[in-house]
Design a protein around this motif. Structure first.
Motif, short mmCIF file in Angstrom:
data_model
loop_
_atom_site.label_atom_id
_atom_site.label_comp_id
_atom_site.label_asym_id
_atom_site.label_seq_id
_atom_site.Cartn_x
_atom_site.Cartn_y
_atom_site.Cartn_z
N LEU A 26 0.84 -1.21 0.00
CA LEU A 26 0.00 0.00 0.00
C LEU A 26 0.87 1.25 0.00
CD1 LEU A 26 -2.78 -1.11 2.50
CD2 LEU A 26 -2.92 -1.03 0.00
N LYS A 27 1.94 1.25 0.77
CA LYS A 27 2.87 2.39 0.80
C LYS A 27 3.52 2.59 -0.57
CE LYS A 27 3.95 2.06 5.69
NZ LYS A 27 4.11 3.32 6.38
N GLU A 28 3.87 1.49 -1.23
CA GLU A 28 4.44 1.58 -2.57
C GLU A 28 3.44 2.20 -3.54
OE1 GLU A 28 5.47 -2.47 -3.39
OE2 GLU A 28 7.27 -2.40 -2.16
N TYR A 29 2.19 1.79 -3.43
CA TYR A 29 1.14 2.31 -4.30
C TYR A 29 0.97 3.82 -4.10
CZ TYR A 29 -3.36 2.84 -6.60
OH TYR A 29 -4.38 3.25 -7.42
N ILE A 30 0.99 4.27 -2.86
CA ILE A 30 0.87 5.70 -2.56
C ILE A 30 1.98 6.48 -3.27
CG2 ILE A 30 1.14 7.43 -0.74
CD1 ILE A 30 -0.32 5.46 1.13
N ALA A 31 3.19 5.98 -3.19
CA ALA A 31 4.33 6.67 -3.81
C ALA A 31 4.19 6.68 -5.34
CB ALA A 31 5.63 6.00 -3.39
N ILE A 32 3.83 5.55 -5.92
CA ILE A 32 3.73 5.46 -7.38
C ILE A 32 2.62 6.37 -7.91
CG2 ILE A 32 3.06 3.90 -9.26
CD1 ILE A 32 4.52 1.67 -7.61
N GLU A 33 1.47 6.34 -7.24
CA GLU A 33 0.30 7.10 -7.70
C GLU A 33 0.28 8.54 -7.19
OE1 GLU A 33 -1.87 6.03 -9.99
OE2 GLU A 33 -0.67 4.19 -10.11
N LYS A 34 1.21 8.88 -6.31
CA LYS A 34 1.30 10.23 -5.74
C LYS A 34 -0.02 10.67 -5.12
CE LYS A 34 4.95 11.68 -8.94
NZ LYS A 34 5.25 10.38 -9.48
N LEU A 35 -0.56 9.81 -4.25
CA LEU A 35 -1.80 10.15 -3.55
C LEU A 35 -1.55 11.28 -2.56
CD1 LEU A 35 -3.26 6.59 -2.84
CD2 LEU A 35 -3.75 8.13 -4.74
N SER A 36 -2.59 12.04 -2.26
CA SER A 36 -2.43 13.22 -1.41
C SER A 36 -2.24 12.87 0.06
CB SER A 36 -3.62 14.15 -1.58
OG SER A 36 -4.82 13.49 -1.26
N LEU A 37 -2.69 11.69 0.49
CA LEU A 37 -2.50 11.27 1.88
C LEU A 37 -1.53 10.11 1.94
CD1 LEU A 37 -6.22 11.29 3.14
CD2 LEU A 37 -4.47 13.04 3.50
N ASN A 38 -0.85 9.99 3.07
CA ASN A 38 0.10 8.90 3.27
C ASN A 38 -0.23 8.23 4.61
OD1 ASN A 38 2.24 7.17 3.01
ND2 ASN A 38 3.77 8.66 3.63
N ILE A 39 -1.44 7.72 4.73
CA ILE A 39 -1.88 7.09 5.96
C ILE A 39 -2.18 5.62 5.66
CG2 ILE A 39 -3.58 7.06 7.83
CD1 ILE A 39 -4.14 10.04 7.12
N THR A 40 -1.41 4.73 6.26
CA THR A 40 -1.63 3.29 6.13
C THR A 40 -1.43 2.67 7.50
OG1 THR A 40 0.69 2.78 5.68
CG2 THR A 40 -0.70 3.24 3.76
N GLY A 41 -1.77 1.40 7.60
CA GLY A 41 -1.51 0.70 8.85
C GLY A 41 -2.03 -0.71 8.79
N PHE A 42 -1.82 -1.41 9.89
CA PHE A 42 -2.38 -2.74 10.05
C PHE A 42 -2.76 -2.89 11.52
CE2 PHE A 42 2.16 -3.13 10.59
CZ PHE A 42 2.30 -3.94 11.70
N GLU A 43 -3.76 -3.69 11.78
CA GLU A 43 -4.27 -3.86 13.15
C GLU A 43 -4.67 -5.31 13.36
OE1 GLU A 43 -7.66 -1.33 13.71
OE2 GLU A 43 -6.58 0.45 13.06
N VAL A 44 -4.51 -5.75 14.60
CA VAL A 44 -5.00 -7.07 15.00
C VAL A 44 -6.42 -6.91 15.48
CG1 VAL A 44 -4.71 -8.95 16.63
CG2 VAL A 44 -2.70 -7.83 15.65
N ILE A 45 -7.34 -7.69 14.92
CA ILE A 45 -8.72 -7.72 15.41
C ILE A 45 -8.83 -8.79 16.48
CG2 ILE A 45 -11.14 -8.00 14.76
CD1 ILE A 45 -9.67 -5.52 13.49
#
Length: 79
Positions: A26-45
């Motif tokens: 997802l972080k790679e996709y943000i950089a490639i597509e130059k999205l305006s936000l850079n918020i990602t994460g993962f969580e344990v449910i």
């Protein structure tokens, strides 16, 4: 502008490991597509369910959704 949280669910004993790895893509996709936000994460449910997520502005949601096919989404509320 509303922010939307796009979510991918990973279930099973390796769910957390897979969610953590998916976040890297997802972080790679943000950089490639130059999205305006850079918020990602993962969580344990729980011990057999983890999620990875990407936050986008509402106006960017459709192309990202169509390209990455998240399992679900919700309005993002900042802490």
């Amino acid at each position: 502008m509303r922010k939307l949280k796009l979510i991918w669910d990973f279930k099973g004993p390796d769910g957390l490991k897979i969610a953590e790895h998916h976040e890297k893509h997802l972080k790679e996709y943000i950089a490639i597509e130059k999205l305006s936000l850079n918020i990602t994460g993962f969580e344990v449910i729980n011990s057999f369910h983890a999620i990875a997520y990407l936050v986008v502005n509402e106006n960017e949601m459709r192309p990202v959704r169509d390209a990455l096919k998240p399992h679900r989404g919700q309005v993002y509320i900042e802490n």
